[in-house]
Scaffold this motif. Structure first.
Motif, PDB file in Angstrom:
ATOM      1  N   ALA A   4       0.836  -1.204   0.000  1.00 11.51           N
ATOM      2  CA  ALA A   4       0.000   0.000   0.000  1.00 11.51           C
ATOM      3  C   ALA A   4       0.880   1.266   0.000  1.00 11.51           C
ATOM      4  O   ALA A   4       1.848   1.324  -0.744  1.00 11.51           O
ATOM      5  N   TRP A   5       0.535   2.269   0.827  1.00 12.36           N
ATOM      6  CA  TRP A   5       1.294   3.526   0.736  1.00 12.36           C
ATOM      7  C   TRP A   5       2.736   3.355   1.184  1.00 12.36           C
ATOM      8  O   TRP A   5       3.624   4.094   0.773  1.00 12.36           O
ATOM      9  N   LEU A   6       2.975   2.355   2.005  1.00 10.52           N
ATOM     10  CA  LEU A   6       4.339   2.119   2.463  1.00 10.52           C
ATOM     11  C   LEU A   6       5.214   1.704   1.277  1.00 10.52           C
ATOM     12  O   LEU A   6       6.334   2.207   1.105  1.00 10.52           O
ATOM     13  N   ARG A   7       4.664   0.822   0.446  1.00  8.27           N
ATOM     14  CA  ARG A   7       5.353   0.405  -0.773  1.00  8.27           C
ATOM     15  C   ARG A   7       5.642   1.609  -1.676  1.00  8.27           C
ATOM     16  O   ARG A   7       6.762   1.799  -2.167  1.00  8.27           O
ATOM     17  N   GLU A   8       4.605   2.461  -1.851  1.00  7.67           N
ATOM     18  CA  GLU A   8       4.778   3.619  -2.727  1.00  7.67           C
ATOM     19  C   GLU A   8       5.819   4.584  -2.168  1.00  7.67           C
ATOM     20  O   GLU A   8       6.642   5.139  -2.899  1.00  7.67           O
ATOM     21  N   PHE A  44       8.336   4.718   9.383  1.00 11.87           N
ATOM     22  CA  PHE A  44       8.237   3.838  10.559  1.00 11.87           C
ATOM     23  C   PHE A  44       8.174   4.645  11.848  1.00 11.87           C
ATOM     24  O   PHE A  44       9.117   4.661  12.637  1.00 11.87           O
ATOM     25  N   VAL A  45       7.046   5.341  12.031  1.00 12.78           N
ATOM     26  CA  VAL A  45       6.808   6.074  13.275  1.00 12.78           C
ATOM     27  C   VAL A  45       5.499   5.539  13.867  1.00 12.78           C
ATOM     28  O   VAL A  45       4.643   5.039  13.129  1.00 12.78           O
ATOM     29  N   PRO A  46       5.345   5.623  15.174  1.00  8.61           N
ATOM     30  CA  PRO A  46       4.181   5.006  15.831  1.00  8.61           C
ATOM     31  C   PRO A  46       2.840   5.452  15.244  1.00  8.61           C
ATOM     32  O   PRO A  46       1.921   4.634  15.086  1.00  8.61           O
ATOM     33  N   GLU A  47       2.715   6.758  14.911  1.00 10.74           N
ATOM     34  CA  GLU A  47       1.403   7.235  14.460  1.00 10.74           C
ATOM     35  C   GLU A  47       0.969   6.626  13.132  1.00 10.74           C
ATOM     36  O   GLU A  47      -0.204   6.669  12.774  1.00 10.74           O
ATOM     37  N   ASN A  48       1.880   6.035  12.389  1.00  8.39           N
ATOM     38  CA  ASN A  48       1.481   5.370  11.145  1.00  8.39           C
ATOM     39  C   ASN A  48       0.966   3.947  11.376  1.00  8.39           C
ATOM     40  O   ASN A  48       0.464   3.305  10.464  1.00  8.39           O
ATOM     41  N   GLU A  70      10.456 -14.300   5.783  1.00  5.86           N
ATOM     42  CA  GLU A  70       9.835 -13.272   4.948  1.00  5.86           C
ATOM     43  C   GLU A  70       9.139 -12.295   5.894  1.00  5.86           C
ATOM     44  O   GLU A  70       8.213 -12.682   6.612  1.00  5.86           O
ATOM     45  N   VAL A  71       9.616 -11.067   5.920  1.00  6.73           N
ATOM     46  CA  VAL A  71       9.054 -10.063   6.818  1.00  6.73           C
ATOM     47  C   VAL A  71       8.320  -9.015   5.980  1.00  6.73           C
ATOM     48  O   VAL A  71       8.886  -8.463   5.041  1.00  6.73           O
ATOM     49  N   ALA A  72       7.040  -8.785   6.309  1.00 11.40           N
ATOM     50  CA  ALA A  72       6.245  -7.818   5.551  1.00 11.40           C
ATOM     51  C   ALA A  72       5.776  -6.699   6.465  1.00 11.40           C
ATOM     52  O   ALA A  72       5.397  -6.942   7.614  1.00 11.40           O
ATOM     53  N   PHE A  73       5.830  -5.460   5.957  1.00 15.06           N
ATOM     54  CA  PHE A  73       5.311  -4.305   6.688  1.00 15.06           C
ATOM     55  C   PHE A  73       4.216  -3.656   5.860  1.00 15.06           C
ATOM     56  O   PHE A  73       4.324  -3.593   4.625  1.00 15.06           O
ATOM     57  N   PHE A  74       3.181  -3.185   6.551  1.00 13.77           N
ATOM     58  CA  PHE A  74       2.060  -2.579   5.817  1.00 13.77           C
ATOM     59  C   PHE A  74       1.222  -1.705   6.740  1.00 13.77           C
ATOM     60  O   PHE A  74       1.263  -1.859   7.965  1.00 13.77           O
ATOM     61  N   PRO A  75       0.442  -0.791   6.147  1.00 14.93           N
ATOM     62  CA  PRO A  75      -0.448   0.066   6.948  1.00 14.93           C
ATOM     63  C   PRO A  75      -1.613  -0.775   7.485  1.00 14.93           C
ATOM     64  O   PRO A  75      -1.794  -1.918   7.065  1.00 14.93           O
ATOM     65  N   PRO A  76      -2.420  -0.203   8.413  1.00 22.41           N
ATOM     66  CA  PRO A  76      -3.613  -0.905   8.888  1.00 22.41           C
ATOM     67  C   PRO A  76      -4.472  -1.367   7.706  1.00 22.41           C
ATOM     68  O   PRO A  76      -4.539  -0.687   6.673  1.00 22.41           O
ATOM     69  N   LEU A  77      -5.126  -2.488   7.884  1.00 24.21           N
ATOM     70  CA  LEU A  77      -5.884  -3.123   6.792  1.00 24.21           C
ATOM     71  C   LEU A  77      -7.173  -2.362   6.498  1.00 24.21           C
ATOM     72  O   LEU A  77      -7.833  -1.857   7.409  1.00 24.21           O
ATOM     73  N   THR A  78      -7.523  -2.282   5.215  1.00 30.81           N
ATOM     74  CA  THR A  78      -8.748  -1.560   4.843  1.00 30.81           C
ATOM     75  C   THR A  78      -9.573  -2.342   3.826  1.00 30.81           C
ATOM     76  O   THR A  78     -10.180  -1.759   2.918  1.00 30.81           O
ATOM     77  N   GLY A  79      -9.594  -3.655   3.958  1.00 36.78           N
ATOM     78  CA  GLY A  79     -10.387  -4.463   3.024  1.00 36.78           C
ATOM     79  C   GLY A  79     -11.856  -4.493   3.397  1.00 36.78           C
ATOM     80  O   GLY A  79     -12.302  -3.789   4.294  1.00 36.78           O
ATOM     81  N   GLY A  80     -12.582  -5.310   2.681  1.00 37.70           N
ATOM     82  CA  GLY A  80     -14.000  -5.549   2.984  1.00 37.70           C
ATOM     83  C   GLY A  80     -14.928  -4.515   2.407  1.00 37.70           C
ATOM     84  O   GLY A  80     -14.514  -3.534   1.844  1.00 37.70           O
TER      85      GLY A  80
END
Lengths: 80, 146, 146, 80
Positions: A4-8, A44-48, A70-80
């Motif tokens: 998501a935005w972290l990748r971008e 990588f700050v707490p508020e994100n 395999e370690v993955a980082f991502f923002p809070p999930l927004t599916g559904g």
């Protein structure tokens, strides 16, 4: 891996890295990533509320990380 | 018994219900939820996910629901890629002998799908601008109820 | 905004959902429940109703749900006549901007439909014997929750 | 009007009747119906939980009944 935005914002979806020997858990990976440049330090700050998965399972900061994990980082999930 | 799928194509509710209950006479009720793309203010959504982990997470949610309620089967389908307002994003089906189990499991499945399957939405507005959708605390609260 | 129908023919869930949300972009979720004829032990059901009163009762239940939750529409379809195991008897749909309202209204609609719309079921067994289905106290309790 | 097993047991789905003048509510209609023969007397007992609608609205025993009202009796509902 980054999503998501972290990748971008980091300009990368995945990379293979050699971690310093003293990095043993998720919190350690984050601390090390923050040293890799301003984009990493700003993301990588707490508020994100960046979430992590190790080997495709949700992981807390104290989850151990080993070579070849395999370690993955991502923002809070927004599916559904 | 659970069907779990991530797909770019639209889903067809009647066909999925028929597949879920095919050849069965022990189903008394099917609970269903369809999430749709809402918004006069957006032109499109783009859904990204974490291939592999997504399917694992969805299968885990389905297994948990089947353990909690006496389900005769359930279906979770989540779309990815570009979607426009009015389109279905997510389909949840839960079949049970009794309606309350089917309805409760449906609520559980969609609440948990929203909070523990790795999907992310990006909104595109009519003027071409776009932004990632922020997570809602209400979703975490809804999942924590169960 | 409510669609209420008593019919002998089978209903088609996808078509009813499409009709409910046609031309709308403000729907975020559609809750749905399909009641099906259950039973390896029965050959068929026959549903009788009170024409006129049935439609009035169903419209009143739909109006009550629309007053309680911010629904963008709902659909209640109940079949009558002869049905065999596996067939759908009743369809409830509730569309809302938000999923919780859609799911709660779906539960409310089916609970009340079971306890306050004048339908009666007769079961036919494989040996040709038949009997009227007795009302379940659990249904009254479920409706009284709301 | 009679529905479901009540209709079958009474052998009638609807009838037009002239009620005695002292019948003024649903309870009075039931009392009078029970005098019309053994099938009626056996059907209209408390354990059968017969329900009533007057002019297609659910009615309690104390609901008034007037000339030309449509009064329906039926067993507990089993739809859905």
């Amino acid at each position: 891996m980054y999503f998501a935005w972290l990748r971008e914002r980091l300009g990368s979806s995945s990379e293979r890295v050699a971690m310093p020997l003293d990095v043993s858990d998720v919190a350690g990976v984050v601390t090390w990533l923050r040293t890799r440049g301003p984009a990493f330090a700003a993301a990588f700050v707490p508020e994100n509320r960046i979430r992590c998965a190790v080997n495709q399972e949700f992981a807390r900061p104290d989850q151990p990380v080993h070579a070849n994990d395999e370690v993955a980082f991502f923002p809070p999930l927004t599916g559904g | 018994m659970a069907t779990v799928r991530v797909q770019a194509e639209a889903f067809e509710v009647s066909a999925e219900m028929a597949a879920l209950t095919a050849g069965r006479v022990d189903v008394g009720g099917i609970g269903c939820f369809v999430g749709t793309v809402r918004g006069a203010d957006i032109a499109a959504l783009e859904l990204e996910h974490f291939p592999g982990m997504t399917e694992r997470a969805m299968a885990a949610i389905a297994a948990e629901a089947e353990a909690r309620w006496s389900l005769l089967g359930c279906t979770l389908i989540h779309r990815v890629g570009r979607l426009v307002p009015g389109e279905g994003i997510v389909l949840v089906l839960a079949a049970s002998a009794h309606r309350q189990a089917a309805l409760d499991a449906t609520g559980y499945l969609i609440d948990w799908l929203k909070t523990s399957a790795p999907f992310w939405k990006k909104e595109f507005r009519a003027d071409g601008s776009h932004s990632w959708v922020a997570a809602r605390d209400a979703d975490d609260a809804a999942a924590a109820r169960w």
